[in-house]
Write a protein that holds these residues in place. Structure first.
Motif, PDB file in Angstrom:
ATOM      1  N   GLU A  49       0.869  -1.171   0.000  1.00  0.00           N
ATOM      2  CA  GLU A  49       0.000   0.000   0.000  1.00  0.00           C
ATOM      3  C   GLU A  49       0.908   1.223   0.000  1.00  0.00           C
ATOM      4  O   GLU A  49       1.614   1.475   0.975  1.00  0.00           O
ATOM      5  CB  GLU A  49      -0.906   0.022   1.229  1.00  0.00           C
ATOM      6  CG  GLU A  49      -1.861   1.196   1.282  1.00  0.00           C
ATOM      7  CD  GLU A  49      -2.981   1.112   0.234  1.00  0.00           C
ATOM      8  OE1 GLU A  49      -3.518   2.167  -0.144  1.00  0.00           O
ATOM      9  OE2 GLU A  49      -3.302  -0.017  -0.192  1.00  0.00           O
ATOM     10  N   TYR A  72       2.522   5.004   0.186  1.00  0.00           N
ATOM     11  CA  TYR A  72       2.303   6.303   0.816  1.00  0.00           C
ATOM     12  C   TYR A  72       3.248   7.273   0.138  1.00  0.00           C
ATOM     13  O   TYR A  72       4.259   6.873  -0.455  1.00  0.00           O
ATOM     14  CB  TYR A  72       2.526   6.258   2.338  1.00  0.00           C
ATOM     15  CG  TYR A  72       3.936   5.949   2.779  1.00  0.00           C
ATOM     16  CD1 TYR A  72       4.867   6.963   3.010  1.00  0.00           C
ATOM     17  CD2 TYR A  72       4.346   4.634   3.013  1.00  0.00           C
ATOM     18  CE1 TYR A  72       6.149   6.686   3.436  1.00  0.00           C
ATOM     19  CE2 TYR A  72       5.632   4.348   3.433  1.00  0.00           C
ATOM     20  CZ  TYR A  72       6.526   5.370   3.648  1.00  0.00           C
ATOM     21  OH  TYR A  72       7.808   5.094   4.073  1.00  0.00           O
ATOM     22  N   SER A 129      -3.514   8.529   6.229  1.00  0.00           N
ATOM     23  CA  SER A 129      -4.392   8.496   5.059  1.00  0.00           C
ATOM     24  C   SER A 129      -4.237   7.176   4.314  1.00  0.00           C
ATOM     25  O   SER A 129      -5.243   6.556   3.903  1.00  0.00           O
ATOM     26  CB  SER A 129      -4.066   9.665   4.131  1.00  0.00           C
ATOM     27  OG  SER A 129      -4.833   9.615   2.955  1.00  0.00           O
ATOM     28  N   ALA A 130      -2.990   6.727   4.123  1.00  0.00           N
ATOM     29  CA  ALA A 130      -2.749   5.457   3.435  1.00  0.00           C
ATOM     30  C   ALA A 130      -3.294   4.288   4.238  1.00  0.00           C
ATOM     31  O   ALA A 130      -3.871   3.342   3.673  1.00  0.00           O
ATOM     32  CB  ALA A 130      -1.250   5.272   3.195  1.00  0.00           C
ATOM     33  N   ALA A 187      -5.847   4.364   6.392  1.00  0.00           N
ATOM     34  CA  ALA A 187      -7.314   4.399   6.313  1.00  0.00           C
ATOM     35  C   ALA A 187      -7.794   3.867   4.967  1.00  0.00           C
ATOM     36  O   ALA A 187      -8.780   3.117   4.888  1.00  0.00           O
ATOM     37  CB  ALA A 187      -7.806   5.827   6.529  1.00  0.00           C
ATOM     38  N   SER A 188      -7.097   4.248   3.892  1.00  0.00           N
ATOM     39  CA  SER A 188      -7.460   3.773   2.556  1.00  0.00           C
ATOM     40  C   SER A 188      -7.333   2.263   2.458  1.00  0.00           C
ATOM     41  O   SER A 188      -8.201   1.584   1.881  1.00  0.00           O
ATOM     42  CB  SER A 188      -6.569   4.445   1.512  1.00  0.00           C
ATOM     43  OG  SER A 188      -6.804   3.929   0.225  1.00  0.00           O
ATOM     44  N   ALA A 189      -6.272   1.715   3.028  1.00  0.00           N
ATOM     45  CA  ALA A 189      -6.067   0.270   2.987  1.00  0.00           C
ATOM     46  C   ALA A 189      -7.153  -0.460   3.765  1.00  0.00           C
ATOM     47  O   ALA A 189      -7.688  -1.484   3.309  1.00  0.00           O
ATOM     48  CB  ALA A 189      -4.694  -0.069   3.551  1.00  0.00           C
ATOM     49  N   ARG A 190      -7.491   0.058   4.925  1.00  0.00           N
ATOM     50  CA  ARG A 190      -8.495  -0.606   5.751  1.00  0.00           C
ATOM     51  C   ARG A 190      -9.880  -0.553   5.111  1.00  0.00           C
ATOM     52  O   ARG A 190     -10.668  -1.488   5.260  1.00  0.00           O
ATOM     53  CB  ARG A 190      -8.506   0.025   7.144  1.00  0.00           C
ATOM     54  CG  ARG A 190      -7.287  -0.375   7.980  1.00  0.00           C
ATOM     55  CD  ARG A 190      -7.204   0.359   9.297  1.00  0.00           C
ATOM     56  NE  ARG A 190      -6.109  -0.170  10.122  1.00  0.00           N
ATOM     57  CZ  ARG A 190      -5.684   0.383  11.250  1.00  0.00           C
ATOM     58  NH1 ARG A 190      -6.256   1.507  11.697  1.00  0.00           N
ATOM     59  NH2 ARG A 190      -4.691  -0.160  11.935  1.00  0.00           N
ATOM     60  N   GLU A 191     -10.148   0.522   4.385  1.00  0.00           N
ATOM     61  CA  GLU A 191     -11.423   0.609   3.670  1.00  0.00           C
ATOM     62  C   GLU A 191     -11.539  -0.483   2.612  1.00  0.00           C
ATOM     63  O   GLU A 191     -12.638  -0.947   2.302  1.00  0.00           O
ATOM     64  CB  GLU A 191     -11.565   1.990   3.018  1.00  0.00           C
ATOM     65  CG  GLU A 191     -11.843   3.119   3.991  1.00  0.00           C
ATOM     66  CD  GLU A 191     -11.919   4.468   3.294  1.00  0.00           C
ATOM     67  OE1 GLU A 191     -11.771   4.497   2.055  1.00  0.00           O
ATOM     68  OE2 GLU A 191     -12.124   5.488   3.997  1.00  0.00           O
ATOM     69  N   LYS A 192     -10.401  -0.895   2.062  1.00  0.00           N
ATOM     70  CA  LYS A 192     -10.391  -1.944   1.042  1.00  0.00           C
ATOM     71  C   LYS A 192     -10.286  -3.335   1.661  1.00  0.00           C
ATOM     72  O   LYS A 192     -10.218  -4.331   0.937  1.00  0.00           O
ATOM     73  CB  LYS A 192      -9.215  -1.716   0.081  1.00  0.00           C
ATOM     74  CG  LYS A 192      -9.347  -0.446  -0.748  1.00  0.00           C
ATOM     75  CD  LYS A 192      -8.192  -0.272  -1.710  1.00  0.00           C
ATOM     76  CE  LYS A 192      -6.909   0.055  -1.010  1.00  0.00           C
ATOM     77  NZ  LYS A 192      -5.811   0.404  -1.956  1.00  0.00           N
ATOM     78  N   THR A 241      -7.786  -4.330   3.579  1.00  0.00           N
ATOM     79  CA  THR A 241      -6.386  -4.739   3.680  1.00  0.00           C
ATOM     80  C   THR A 241      -5.888  -4.545   5.105  1.00  0.00           C
ATOM     81  O   THR A 241      -6.088  -3.481   5.699  1.00  0.00           O
ATOM     82  CB  THR A 241      -5.509  -3.923   2.720  1.00  0.00           C
ATOM     83  OG1 THR A 241      -5.980  -4.109   1.384  1.00  0.00           O
ATOM     84  CG2 THR A 241      -4.059  -4.369   2.808  1.00  0.00           C
TER      85      THR A 241
END
Length: 209
Positions: free
Chosen positions: A10, A12, A29-30, A32-37, A39
């Motif tokens: 992932e 950054y 931010s990275a 949070a983005s990963a957890r939304e997917k 990951t």
């Protein structure tokens, strides 16, 4: 190893306006983005000093990253193989291990260390001013890693059929170079300074091109 375990990276991003520094805001931010997917982030890789940007992290920023990793339960992988390649005026390399210890983090290998920092630091003969890529020498040092995990890593390393003798010798010379008063110190210092000066000149030429 990551692809074998179906892992993925992932990214950054570094802040060019801040001399290519790494900020906790970008990391958050990275994450949070990963957890939304869906990951699960297991580790954070930080290269300091950076390649190819040459940035050297400030201790204040490093402390924020140490705190971030400890709070989020993320293994910090500190790639510090360029620690000799510091060209910016006034910049100074500091290891993440030193920063963590100065912050009061404990190198606790017990299972009770669930809220502490877990970190692996790397160094290599392939970079710096040695540049002996063919020797494949280097080491990693574990901080806050459970004893059982260390045992499994040691087992994995031990299955090698033979030790890399020349790489071990090169690593020993890297971490314990000639000292003032040694017969070879003057030669070592002259060769080291010449190589680093040459690398700095080329880095500056590339930067201004």
């Amino acid at each position: 190893l990551s692809p074998l375990l179906r892992g993925s990276g992932e990214p950054y991003y570094l802040d060019e306006s801040a001399s290519w520094n790494c900020s906790v805001a970008a990391l958050s931010s990275a994450l949070a983005s990963a957890r939304e997917k869906g990951t699960s982030i297991r580790a954070l890789v930080v290269i300091n000093p950076g390649n190819p940007t040459g940035q050297v992290m400030e201790e204040a920023d490093m402390k924020e990253i140490v705190t971030f990793c400890a709070q989020e339960g993320i293994l910090l992988m500190a790639d510090e193989v360029y620690q000799e390649n510091v060209y910016k005026q006034g910049a100074k390399f500091t290891s993440f291990r030193k920063v963590a210890l100065d912050m009061g983090m404990k190198n606790d290998s017990s299972d009770a260390n669930v809220d502490g920092l877990q970190m692996v630091s790397f160094h290599s003969t392939s970079k710096g001013f040695n540049g002996e890529c063919g020797l494949r020498g280097g080491y990693f040092e574990m901080f806050g890693i459970p004893t059982e995990v260390k045992a499994q890593i040691y087992k994995a390393v031990s299955i090698s059929l033979g030790s890399n003798t020349t790489g071990q010798v090169a690593t020993g010379l890297m971490v314990q170079p000639p000292k003032a008063g040694d017969e070879s110190f003057a030669t070592y210092r002259a060769e080291r300074d010449a190589i680093l000066s040459s690398l700095q000149r080329r880095a500056e030429m590339l930067s201004t091109a």
